[in-house]
Design a protein around this motif. Sequence first.
Motif, PDB file in Angstrom:
ATOM      1  N   GLY A 232       0.828  -1.208   0.000  1.00  0.00           N
ATOM      2  CA  GLY A 232       0.000   0.000   0.000  1.00  0.00           C
ATOM      3  C   GLY A 232       0.860   1.255   0.000  1.00  0.00           C
ATOM      4  O   GLY A 232       0.594   2.218  -0.736  1.00  0.00           O
ATOM      5  N   GLN A 236       0.968   4.218  -2.880  1.00  0.00           N
ATOM      6  CA  GLN A 236       0.711   5.634  -2.602  1.00  0.00           C
ATOM      7  C   GLN A 236       1.819   6.530  -3.133  1.00  0.00           C
ATOM      8  O   GLN A 236       1.611   7.707  -3.385  1.00  0.00           O
ATOM      9  CB  GLN A 236       0.596   5.848  -1.083  1.00  0.00           C
ATOM     10  CG  GLN A 236      -0.699   5.348  -0.490  1.00  0.00           C
ATOM     11  CD  GLN A 236      -0.705   5.472   1.027  1.00  0.00           C
ATOM     12  OE1 GLN A 236       0.324   5.329   1.673  1.00  0.00           O
ATOM     13  NE2 GLN A 236      -1.871   5.739   1.584  1.00  0.00           N
ATOM     14  N   LEU A 267      -7.547  -4.051  -2.701  1.00  0.00           N
ATOM     15  CA  LEU A 267      -8.141  -2.842  -2.103  1.00  0.00           C
ATOM     16  C   LEU A 267      -7.195  -1.655  -2.225  1.00  0.00           C
ATOM     17  O   LEU A 267      -7.599  -0.552  -2.604  1.00  0.00           O
ATOM     18  CB  LEU A 267      -8.457  -3.088  -0.625  1.00  0.00           C
ATOM     19  CG  LEU A 267      -9.677  -3.947  -0.300  1.00  0.00           C
ATOM     20  CD1 LEU A 267      -9.710  -4.264   1.187  1.00  0.00           C
ATOM     21  CD2 LEU A 267     -10.960  -3.243  -0.739  1.00  0.00           C
ATOM     22  N   ALA A 268      -5.933  -1.892  -1.913  1.00  0.00           N
ATOM     23  CA  ALA A 268      -4.958  -0.797  -1.993  1.00  0.00           C
ATOM     24  C   ALA A 268      -4.787  -0.336  -3.438  1.00  0.00           C
ATOM     25  O   ALA A 268      -4.657   0.859  -3.709  1.00  0.00           O
ATOM     26  CB  ALA A 268      -3.619  -1.261  -1.413  1.00  0.00           C
ATOM     27  N   ARG A 270      -7.048  -0.443  -5.836  1.00  0.00           N
ATOM     28  CA  ARG A 270      -8.233   0.330  -6.217  1.00  0.00           C
ATOM     29  C   ARG A 270      -8.158   1.744  -5.628  1.00  0.00           C
ATOM     30  O   ARG A 270      -8.448   2.729  -6.300  1.00  0.00           O
ATOM     31  CB  ARG A 270      -9.500  -0.401  -5.733  1.00  0.00           C
ATOM     32  CG  ARG A 270     -10.808   0.339  -5.943  1.00  0.00           C
ATOM     33  CD  ARG A 270     -11.047   0.725  -7.408  1.00  0.00           C
ATOM     34  NE  ARG A 270     -11.001  -0.388  -8.327  1.00  0.00           N
ATOM     35  CZ  ARG A 270     -12.065  -1.079  -8.732  1.00  0.00           C
ATOM     36  NH1 ARG A 270     -13.259  -0.746  -8.304  1.00  0.00           N
ATOM     37  NH2 ARG A 270     -11.917  -2.075  -9.583  1.00  0.00           N
ATOM     38  N   ASP A 271      -7.728   1.854  -4.375  1.00  0.00           N
ATOM     39  CA  ASP A 271      -7.657   3.172  -3.730  1.00  0.00           C
ATOM     40  C   ASP A 271      -6.641   4.072  -4.421  1.00  0.00           C
ATOM     41  O   ASP A 271      -6.716   5.291  -4.323  1.00  0.00           O
ATOM     42  CB  ASP A 271      -7.291   2.999  -2.248  1.00  0.00           C
ATOM     43  CG  ASP A 271      -7.532   4.273  -1.452  1.00  0.00           C
ATOM     44  OD1 ASP A 271      -8.605   4.896  -1.647  1.00  0.00           O
ATOM     45  OD2 ASP A 271      -6.652   4.671  -0.670  1.00  0.00           O
ATOM     46  N   ASN A 272      -5.684   3.462  -5.109  1.00  0.00           N
ATOM     47  CA  ASN A 272      -4.624   4.247  -5.767  1.00  0.00           C
ATOM     48  C   ASN A 272      -4.741   4.228  -7.295  1.00  0.00           C
ATOM     49  O   ASN A 272      -3.808   4.601  -7.994  1.00  0.00           O
ATOM     50  CB  ASN A 272      -3.255   3.711  -5.333  1.00  0.00           C
ATOM     51  CG  ASN A 272      -2.975   4.031  -3.868  1.00  0.00           C
ATOM     52  OD1 ASN A 272      -2.589   5.144  -3.538  1.00  0.00           O
ATOM     53  ND2 ASN A 272      -3.212   3.070  -2.988  1.00  0.00           N
ATOM     54  N   GLN A 273      -5.892   3.806  -7.804  1.00  0.00           N
ATOM     55  CA  GLN A 273      -6.157   3.743  -9.255  1.00  0.00           C
ATOM     56  C   GLN A 273      -5.067   2.977 -10.011  1.00  0.00           C
ATOM     57  O   GLN A 273      -4.606   3.368 -11.078  1.00  0.00           O
ATOM     58  CB  GLN A 273      -6.295   5.147  -9.876  1.00  0.00           C
ATOM     59  CG  GLN A 273      -7.505   5.946  -9.412  1.00  0.00           C
ATOM     60  CD  GLN A 273      -7.200   6.742  -8.147  1.00  0.00           C
ATOM     61  OE1 GLN A 273      -6.196   7.438  -8.087  1.00  0.00           O
ATOM     62  NE2 GLN A 273      -8.041   6.626  -7.155  1.00  0.00           N
TER      63      GLN A 273
END
Length: 368
Positions: A232, A236, A267-268, A270-273
Amino acid sequence: MKVDGHAYRTIWLKPEDPRIVQVIDQLKLPHAFEVKNLVCLEDARRAISDMTVRGAGLIGACAAYGMYLAALEASDTGFDAFLQQAGAILKATRPTASNLAWAVDRMLGTLSNGAAPAIRRILAKETANAIADEDIEHCRNIAAHGQGLIAAIAQRKPGQVVNILTHCNAGWLAFVDIGSATAPIYAAHDAGIAVHVWVDETRPRNQGASLTAWELGQHGVPHTLIADNAGGHLMQHGLVDVVITGADRVTRNGDVANKIGTYLKALAARDNQIPFYVALPSSTFDFSLRDGIAQIPIEERDPDEVRYISGQTTHGLVESVRICPTSTPARNWGFDVTPARLVTQLICERGLCNANEAAILSLFPEHC
Ligand code: MRU
């Protein structure tokens, strides 16, 4: 793939005596490269159970060769009953990956033709070999389809390395050869595209550290081992262009069971495209299921795999050490399910498709 310059599959028949199945002993990697003989059904059962061989495609191939060994062992009079029993024994070894039951059922289907046992022993050998050969062919096609994705990313960042994160080992050690998730990576690397792989260590058994790092190293693919929790953070900070994992079972609507921890990476991502791809041969689909979270059986393994960790000491000994207090209880789930909505696309031997029932069935219309 090559090990110290020699081409190997992960499983094959001994050339001098095809009544013996040989496998690379994955329990010994990365500290030693050893080949193990399997000479009977019980050897095949144990090799799958204790993870001498592991990975979706390879446990399927090993089960097929296990059925061949069972055919050699069976008496002429009790041939059919023995094979049925062998199939049940092999299927009970590991519950999550589809490939295992798929391979056993294919062997049983082919061998239930009522021919004389001597004929069916020959057929068992030919069918197990065919399953192994097809596994390689499917992985080769996955490599070709997935390579285009990596090439497209490389074009968008000229002169820069494409950073790929992978989880567990879905490399050639998890199949008969080439692999699923790492197949596009090998193809891109071989085509001269600059790639770098972030290798999740993959607790508790550390297949990333011991197997993926080893096989990428053998092939000369640049890679860096990371703690499972680091993905993750890397995402980022723009250090991951794409995530590619393998799969152990995929439902007809695209839910993906894969090594525990895969869901968190999705999940990580998706959160970071960041695109999240899953590579699999068709033998990993379970077309009978529509809801991965509710329906895919998740293997729970010995808690000591969590409580102990093994590695090589500075004196060259491979030892296991406890990492928690003696009385600490532990639980050890082997797999988790990533819902289809978090999967960008599936990379299959017939091409790429979105992770939904209509798209999957358009690639595999025979399962409509
Ligand atoms: O428990 P394993 O090592 O047999 O697990 C299988 C795996 O290596 C992974 O889940 C992998 O990503 C899919 S197998 C092609």
